[in-house]
Design a protein around this motif. Sequence first.
Motif, mmCIF file in Angstrom:
data_model
loop_
_atom_site.group_PDB
_atom_site.id
_atom_site.type_symbol
_atom_site.label_atom_id
_atom_site.label_comp_id
_atom_site.label_asym_id
_atom_site.label_seq_id
_atom_site.Cartn_x
_atom_site.Cartn_y
_atom_site.Cartn_z
ATOM 1 N N THR A 82 -8.798 9.515 -3.203
ATOM 2 C CA THR A 82 -8.597 10.313 -1.996
ATOM 3 C C THR A 82 -9.867 11.119 -1.722
ATOM 4 N N PRO A 83 -10.003 11.719 -0.544
ATOM 5 C CA PRO A 83 -11.194 12.528 -0.254
ATOM 6 C C PRO A 83 -11.390 13.681 -1.232
ATOM 7 N N SER A 84 -10.300 14.173 -1.823
ATOM 8 C CA SER A 84 -10.422 15.282 -2.773
ATOM 9 C C SER A 84 -10.837 14.793 -4.158
ATOM 10 N N GLY A 85 -10.942 13.454 -4.338
ATOM 11 C CA GLY A 85 -11.390 12.910 -5.614
ATOM 12 C C GLY A 85 -10.273 12.486 -6.542
ATOM 13 N N HIS A 86 -9.037 12.671 -6.141
ATOM 14 C CA HIS A 86 -7.905 12.284 -6.973
ATOM 15 C C HIS A 86 -7.659 10.780 -6.859
ATOM 16 N N THR A 87 -7.196 10.188 -7.941
ATOM 17 C CA THR A 87 -6.836 8.779 -7.927
ATOM 18 C C THR A 87 -5.369 8.665 -7.566
ATOM 19 N N LYS A 88 -5.076 7.795 -6.597
ATOM 20 C CA LYS A 88 -3.714 7.625 -6.124
ATOM 21 C C LYS A 88 -3.354 6.150 -6.152
ATOM 22 N N THR A 89 -2.082 5.864 -6.419
ATOM 23 C CA THR A 89 -1.600 4.488 -6.429
ATOM 24 C C THR A 89 -1.111 4.119 -5.041
ATOM 25 N N TYR A 90 -1.471 2.917 -4.595
ATOM 26 C CA TYR A 90 -1.087 2.425 -3.275
ATOM 27 C C TYR A 90 0.422 2.225 -3.237
ATOM 28 N N GLY A 91 1.079 2.910 -2.294
ATOM 29 C CA GLY A 91 2.532 2.864 -2.221
ATOM 30 C C GLY A 91 3.026 2.405 -0.856
ATOM 31 N N VAL A 92 4.336 2.442 -0.689
ATOM 32 C CA VAL A 92 4.971 2.002 0.551
ATOM 33 C C VAL A 92 4.490 2.845 1.735
ATOM 34 N N ALA A 93 4.361 4.154 1.538
ATOM 35 C CA ALA A 93 3.913 5.031 2.634
ATOM 36 C C ALA A 93 2.505 4.642 3.086
ATOM 37 N N ASP A 94 1.628 4.308 2.143
ATOM 38 C CA ASP A 94 0.267 3.897 2.487
ATOM 39 C C ASP A 94 0.297 2.578 3.258
ATOM 40 N N LEU A 95 1.129 1.649 2.803
ATOM 41 C CA LEU A 95 1.261 0.351 3.467
ATOM 42 C C LEU A 95 1.775 0.524 4.893
ATOM 43 N N LYS A 96 2.822 1.337 5.058
ATOM 44 C CA LYS A 96 3.372 1.590 6.396
ATOM 45 C C LYS A 96 2.309 2.197 7.310
ATOM 46 N N TYR A 97 1.551 3.167 6.788
ATOM 47 C CA TYR A 97 0.514 3.840 7.578
ATOM 48 C C TYR A 97 -0.545 2.839 8.020
ATOM 49 N N ASP A 98 -1.036 2.036 7.075
ATOM 50 C CA ASP A 98 -2.101 1.081 7.390
ATOM 51 C C ASP A 98 -1.632 0.024 8.383
ATOM 52 N N LEU A 99 -0.383 -0.430 8.251
ATOM 53 C CA LEU A 99 0.159 -1.411 9.190
ATOM 54 C C LEU A 99 0.365 -0.789 10.571
ATOM 55 N N PHE A 100 0.932 0.408 10.602
ATOM 56 C CA PHE A 100 1.213 1.083 11.869
ATOM 57 C C PHE A 100 -0.069 1.372 12.640
ATOM 58 N N ARG A 101 -1.100 1.818 11.944
ATOM 59 C CA ARG A 101 -2.374 2.164 12.585
ATOM 60 C C ARG A 101 -3.190 0.929 12.953
ATOM 61 N N GLY A 102 -2.787 -0.228 12.451
ATOM 62 C CA GLY A 102 -3.492 -1.455 12.799
ATOM 63 C C GLY A 102 -4.681 -1.746 11.920
ATOM 64 N N TYR A 103 -4.781 -1.108 10.750
ATOM 65 C CA TYR A 103 -5.875 -1.376 9.828
ATOM 66 C C TYR A 103 -5.601 -2.647 9.021
ATOM 67 N N LEU A 104 -4.321 -2.980 8.853
ATOM 68 C CA LEU A 104 -3.906 -4.177 8.132
ATOM 69 C C LEU A 104 -2.905 -4.955 8.983
ATOM 70 N N THR A 105 -2.849 -6.268 8.739
ATOM 71 C CA THR A 105 -1.804 -7.101 9.302
ATOM 72 C C THR A 105 -1.226 -7.943 8.185
ATOM 73 N N LEU A 106 -0.071 -8.554 8.449
ATOM 74 C CA LEU A 106 0.594 -9.404 7.457
ATOM 75 C C LEU A 106 0.479 -10.859 7.867
ATOM 76 N N LYS A 107 0.257 -11.715 6.903
ATOM 77 C CA LYS A 107 0.208 -13.154 7.148
ATOM 78 C C LYS A 107 1.178 -13.855 6.209
ATOM 79 N N GLY A 108 1.965 -14.771 6.755
ATOM 80 C CA GLY A 108 2.870 -15.616 5.941
ATOM 81 C C GLY A 108 3.923 -14.829 5.220
ATOM 82 N N GLY A 109 4.507 -15.473 4.218
ATOM 83 C CA GLY A 109 5.534 -14.828 3.406
ATOM 84 C C GLY A 109 6.875 -14.839 4.068
#
Length: 156
Positions: free
Chosen positions: A127-154
């Motif tokens: 994170t910007p504060s230097g802490h290590t964080k594990t990628y979670g559902v909230a991060d995935l939702k944020y990235d998908l909603f903002r359009g930084y990521l998309t899903l393929k297949g599955g």
Amino acid sequence: DKKGEQERKNIAILTSKWPRAFRPNHKRKNEVIMSWPADDDAEGVKTPLKKSGRASSKAVKKTNTSKAPKAVKKAVVKKKVTQQAWSPKSVLVSTGKETTQPYIAARCKKVHGKTVEQVLGSVQFKTPSGHTKTYGVADLKYDLFRGYLTLKGGKK
């Protein structure tokens, strides 16, 4: 008395003597609500009475004198990203969209090309504060909603 005649007479006396201090209680018949004015002018001598028989609590009302139109809030329809929108086998693909925070771009780069199952709970980012964080559902939702990521297949 049972008909409330005496109560109505007493209410009439109170409201005629202190019109700014007593008002009818609309929830209970033959009862009043007392609210003594802050300026201590319960008789209405200093403040003229309105047509309704009560003086305004504020002698001068402020009006909007600016000519600029008020901003209108527009309703924005947000697409909902729910857990049902992806399967564990869906592959995450970075869209390359510019992010406001460099750490978000870095985490999107880390998860690019991996499945949802592989990244949730295992990919770590700083994170910007230097802490290590594990990628979670909230991060995935944020990235998908903002359009930084998309899903393929599955398939589900």
